[in-house]
Design an enzyme around this catalytic site. Structure first.
Site, PDB file in Angstrom:
ATOM      1  N   ARG A  80       0.791  -0.926  -0.167  1.00 43.16           N
ATOM      2  CA  ARG A  80      -0.205   0.414  -0.305  1.00 43.16           C
ATOM      3  C   ARG A  80       0.852   1.165   0.202  1.00 43.16           C
ATOM      4  NH1 ARG A  80       2.282   2.172   3.764  1.00 43.16           N
ATOM      5  NH2 ARG A  80       1.846   2.220   5.421  1.00 43.16           N
ATOM      6  N   HIS A 136       0.514   7.956  10.509  1.00 42.80           N
ATOM      7  CA  HIS A 136       0.891   7.881  12.347  1.00 42.80           C
ATOM      8  C   HIS A 136      -0.437   8.629  13.052  1.00 42.80           C
ATOM      9  CE1 HIS A 136       5.097   6.178  12.630  1.00 42.80           C
ATOM     10  NE2 HIS A 136       5.394   6.555  11.941  1.00 42.80           N
ATOM     11  N   GLY A 153       8.935   1.176   2.745  1.00 43.65           N
ATOM     12  CA  GLY A 153       7.247   2.014   3.895  1.00 43.65           C
ATOM     13  C   GLY A 153       6.177   2.099   3.311  1.00 43.65           C
ATOM     14  N   SER A 208       4.958  -1.929   2.959  1.00 45.78           N
ATOM     15  CA  SER A 208       3.961  -2.902   4.312  1.00 45.78           C
ATOM     16  C   SER A 208       4.015  -3.796   3.346  1.00 45.78           C
ATOM     17  CB  SER A 208       2.723  -2.076   3.688  1.00 45.78           C
ATOM     18  OG  SER A 208       2.323  -1.616   5.032  1.00 45.78           O
ATOM     19  N   SER A 209       4.994  -4.339   3.171  1.00 48.43           N
ATOM     20  CA  SER A 209       5.612  -5.919   2.514  1.00 48.43           C
ATOM     21  C   SER A 209       4.653  -6.985   3.427  1.00 48.43           C
ATOM     22  CB  SER A 209       7.032  -5.929   2.352  1.00 48.43           C
ATOM     23  OG  SER A 209       7.525  -5.455   2.933  1.00 48.43           O
ATOM     24  N   ASP A 244      -2.178  -0.744   7.583  1.00 44.92           N
ATOM     25  CA  ASP A 244      -1.642  -1.193   6.109  1.00 44.92           C
ATOM     26  C   ASP A 244      -2.858  -2.957   6.257  1.00 44.92           C
ATOM     27  OD1 ASP A 244       0.554   0.144   7.461  1.00 44.92           O
ATOM     28  OD2 ASP A 244       1.712  -1.340   8.289  1.00 44.92           O
TER      29      ASP A 244
HETATM   30  P1  NG1 Z   1       4.380   0.947   7.453  1.00 44.13           P
HETATM   31  O1  NG1 Z   1       5.450   2.402   6.074  1.00 44.13           O
HETATM   32  O2  NG1 Z   1       4.362  -0.411   7.156  1.00 44.13           O
HETATM   33  O3  NG1 Z   1       6.132   0.433   8.626  1.00 44.13           O
HETATM   34  C1  NG1 Z   1       3.763   2.096   9.428  1.00 44.13           C
HETATM   35  C2  NG1 Z   1       2.537   0.889  10.420  1.00 44.13           C
HETATM   36  C3  NG1 Z   1       1.082   1.975  10.409  1.00 44.13           C
HETATM   37  C4  NG1 Z   1       0.972   2.945  10.589  1.00 44.13           C
HETATM   38  C5  NG1 Z   1       2.564   3.682   9.999  1.00 44.13           C
HETATM   39  C6  NG1 Z   1       2.838   5.580   9.481  1.00 44.13           C
HETATM   40  C7  NG1 Z   1       2.866  -1.519  11.228  1.00 44.13           C
HETATM   41  C8  NG1 Z   1       2.701  -3.132  10.246  1.00 44.13           C
HETATM   42  N1  NG1 Z   1       2.760  -0.410  10.494  1.00 44.13           N
HETATM   43  O4  NG1 Z   1       3.296   1.021   8.574  1.00 44.13           O
HETATM   44  O5  NG1 Z   1      -0.028   0.846  11.223  1.00 44.13           O
HETATM   45  O6  NG1 Z   1       0.769   3.108  11.993  1.00 44.13           O
HETATM   46  O7  NG1 Z   1       3.629   3.334  10.174  1.00 44.13           O
HETATM   47  O8  NG1 Z   1       1.258   5.177   9.402  1.00 44.13           O
HETATM   48  O9  NG1 Z   1       3.552  -1.427  12.594  1.00 44.13           O
END
Ligand code: NG1
Length: 466
Positions: A45, A52, A145, A147-148, A192
């Protein structure tokens, strides 16, 4: 479908599978020709705005994209999951659903598969679950960033769900996966997994939490999404995990302090837990005025002793009530002090930017949307302190190269910038960035256009010869 009947031609003709040709070759090595196989995908995504905010129960605006993880699955021994990755650098994994599932060492890719399985077991029980064996392939870059990690969790849960006909709604599966991913150690929110499961072609998703709700908004037809890699990595299974969890704790502290502020100002307690609860229907009229007063009342930094005074308790109680990450871990107080004022300011204003961004989309006003992206980036750099010099510079150069707006996407501390660019202008935009930020080097795989795409689910191959 029997594996033997699937040809390279079938794969190449499919809009998703054609990007996963090595998967077919590997599946033919690992499985028998007569095996019945099924295919499942889980996309990455891109979050357009609302960073955050999810773990604060404030909305986000992501889309699932056309980069994904694909599983080629056959039914396995009962209660056992076995996985082979097309990439040799990732070792094979195998575990039982019938025993207590313990994590591999931190950072191991198999933990995300285990997390998905644990989520399903927690909801539906493990005794009767059919296991599976899968070969997996990915076009989704890790630690940028996109979301793999969530894609792995979701795909593992989705496969178990479908093979066992569990009949859960996608929203429920998203909640299960969000909780399950905490098994890996980040106290993350639910964006995610929801984006991965609920995505739709050409659509942005405005996602609200607690409970999970999705409003589908048409992606801007006059604009394209370009992802640009800052080349700085932020492994959330590594050091960035502590930096992420710190923000979660600081927001929790901010809410504790907000309640103290209200009490000191003669307000009776109301049932608020998250920043997203600061709404008129919970708090009554005048939320924005209270928030401004609270921001003036807060100190810029607090150590544990100062927090104990401000929250009216003992240091031990503050640690117990606010610093917990999971069953095993508590956050160590940061050397530069907790910063609830800055964190709260970012989240509360980012929430309002998401609402405005949805209105800009409805009005077809990509310029306003881009401006909100730029404001979000500034707030992430100044207040949330999750940007890096590379990300800041890349955003600046993206705007110079013609983007409507640019901001880091995902957790931050490295990874990618998302830029919104006029449709048809992405070629020129990418060339300009190549010459500036990337100093003329090849940008294949570093800068690319993403399209909002369908969410996780089974990929159905029509016939062996199609
Ligand atoms: P990514 O970019 O997938 O690490 C993380 C959190 C989200 C969200 C974003 C910031 C996990 C799995 N994912 O995403 O829930 O808080 O940072 O918007 O912790």
């Amino acid at each position: 479908m029997k594996l033997a009947t699937i040809t390279e031609k079938t794969f190449s003709a499919h809009e998703t599978l054609r990007h996963h040709l090595p998967l077919l070759a590997k599946a033919k090595q690992v499985f028998e020709a007569g095996d019945e196989v099924r295919f499942f995908k889980a996309p990455g995504r891109v979050n357009m705005i609302g960073e955050h905010t999810d773990y604060n129960m404030c909305p986000v605006l992501p889309c699932a994209v056309d980069k994904e993880i694909v599983f080629c699955v056959r039914q396995g021994e009962p209660g056992v999951i076995k996985l082979t990755n097309v990439e040799d650098e990732f070792e094979d994994i195998s575990f039982s659903l019938l025993e207590d599932i313990k994590p591999y060492q931190q950072g191991h890719w198999g933990n995300y598969i285990k997390a998905g399985a644990k989520g399903i077991i927690g909801r539906c029980g493990g005794e009767k679950l059919r296991g599976f064996q899968a070969v997996i392939s990915s076009t989704l870059p890790a630690a940028v960033g996109m979301s793999s990690s969530a894609a792995l969790v979701v795909c593992s849960a989705q496969v178990l769900h479908d093979l066992n006909d569990l009949g859960l709604a996608k929203e429920e599966l998203a909640d299960i996966c969000a909780t399950a991913e905490r098994f890996v150690g980040t106290a993350g929110g639910g964006m995610d997994q929801a984006a991965c499961l609920l995505g739709r072609k050409d659509t942005f998703l405005k996602i609200d939490f607690n409970p999970l709700r999705v409003q589908r908004v048409k992606a801007p037809p006059g604009a394209e999404i370009v992802l640009c890699d800052s080349l700085a990595r932020a492994e959330k299974s590594g050091w960035a995990r502590g930096a992420y969890n710190r923000r979660v704790v600081e927001c929790r502290l901010a809410m504790g302090l907000f309640k103290r502020y209200l009490a000191e100002h003669g307000e009776s307690p109301s049932p608020m837990e998250y920043i997203g609860d600061i709404r008129e229907d919970i708090l009554g009229k005048g939320c924005a005025e209270r928030v401004e007063g609270f921001l003036r009342w807060l100190r810029p930094e607090y150590d544990l002793a100062a927090l104990a005074v401000a929250l009216g308790g003992e240091e031990d109680a503050v640690s117990r009530d606010y610093l917990r990450i999971n069953e095993r871990e508590y956050l160590s107080p940061p050397a530069d002090g907790f910063k609830p004022q800055q964190r709260f300011r970012h989240v509360y204003r980012e929430w309002s930017r998401v609402e405005q961004a949805v209105l800009s989309l409805a009005a077809g006003d990509w310029r306003s949307f881009g401006k909100l992206m730029d404001e979000s980036q500034e707030s992430m750099a100044e207040c949330y302190e999750i940007s890096t010099p590379e990300l800041d510079e890349l955003c600046r150069q993206a705007r110079q190269a013609g983007a409507f707006g640019a901001r880091l996407t995902g957790a931050g501390f490295g990874g990618c910038v998302v830029a919104l660019v006029a449709r048809g202008a992405s070629g020129e935009f990418i060339a300009r960035l190549r010459d500036s930020f990337y100093a003329g080097e090849d940008v294949a795989g570093k800068v690319f256009v993403c399209r909002p795409s369908a969410g996780a689910g089974e990929i159905v191959l029509e016939t062996s010869s199609s």
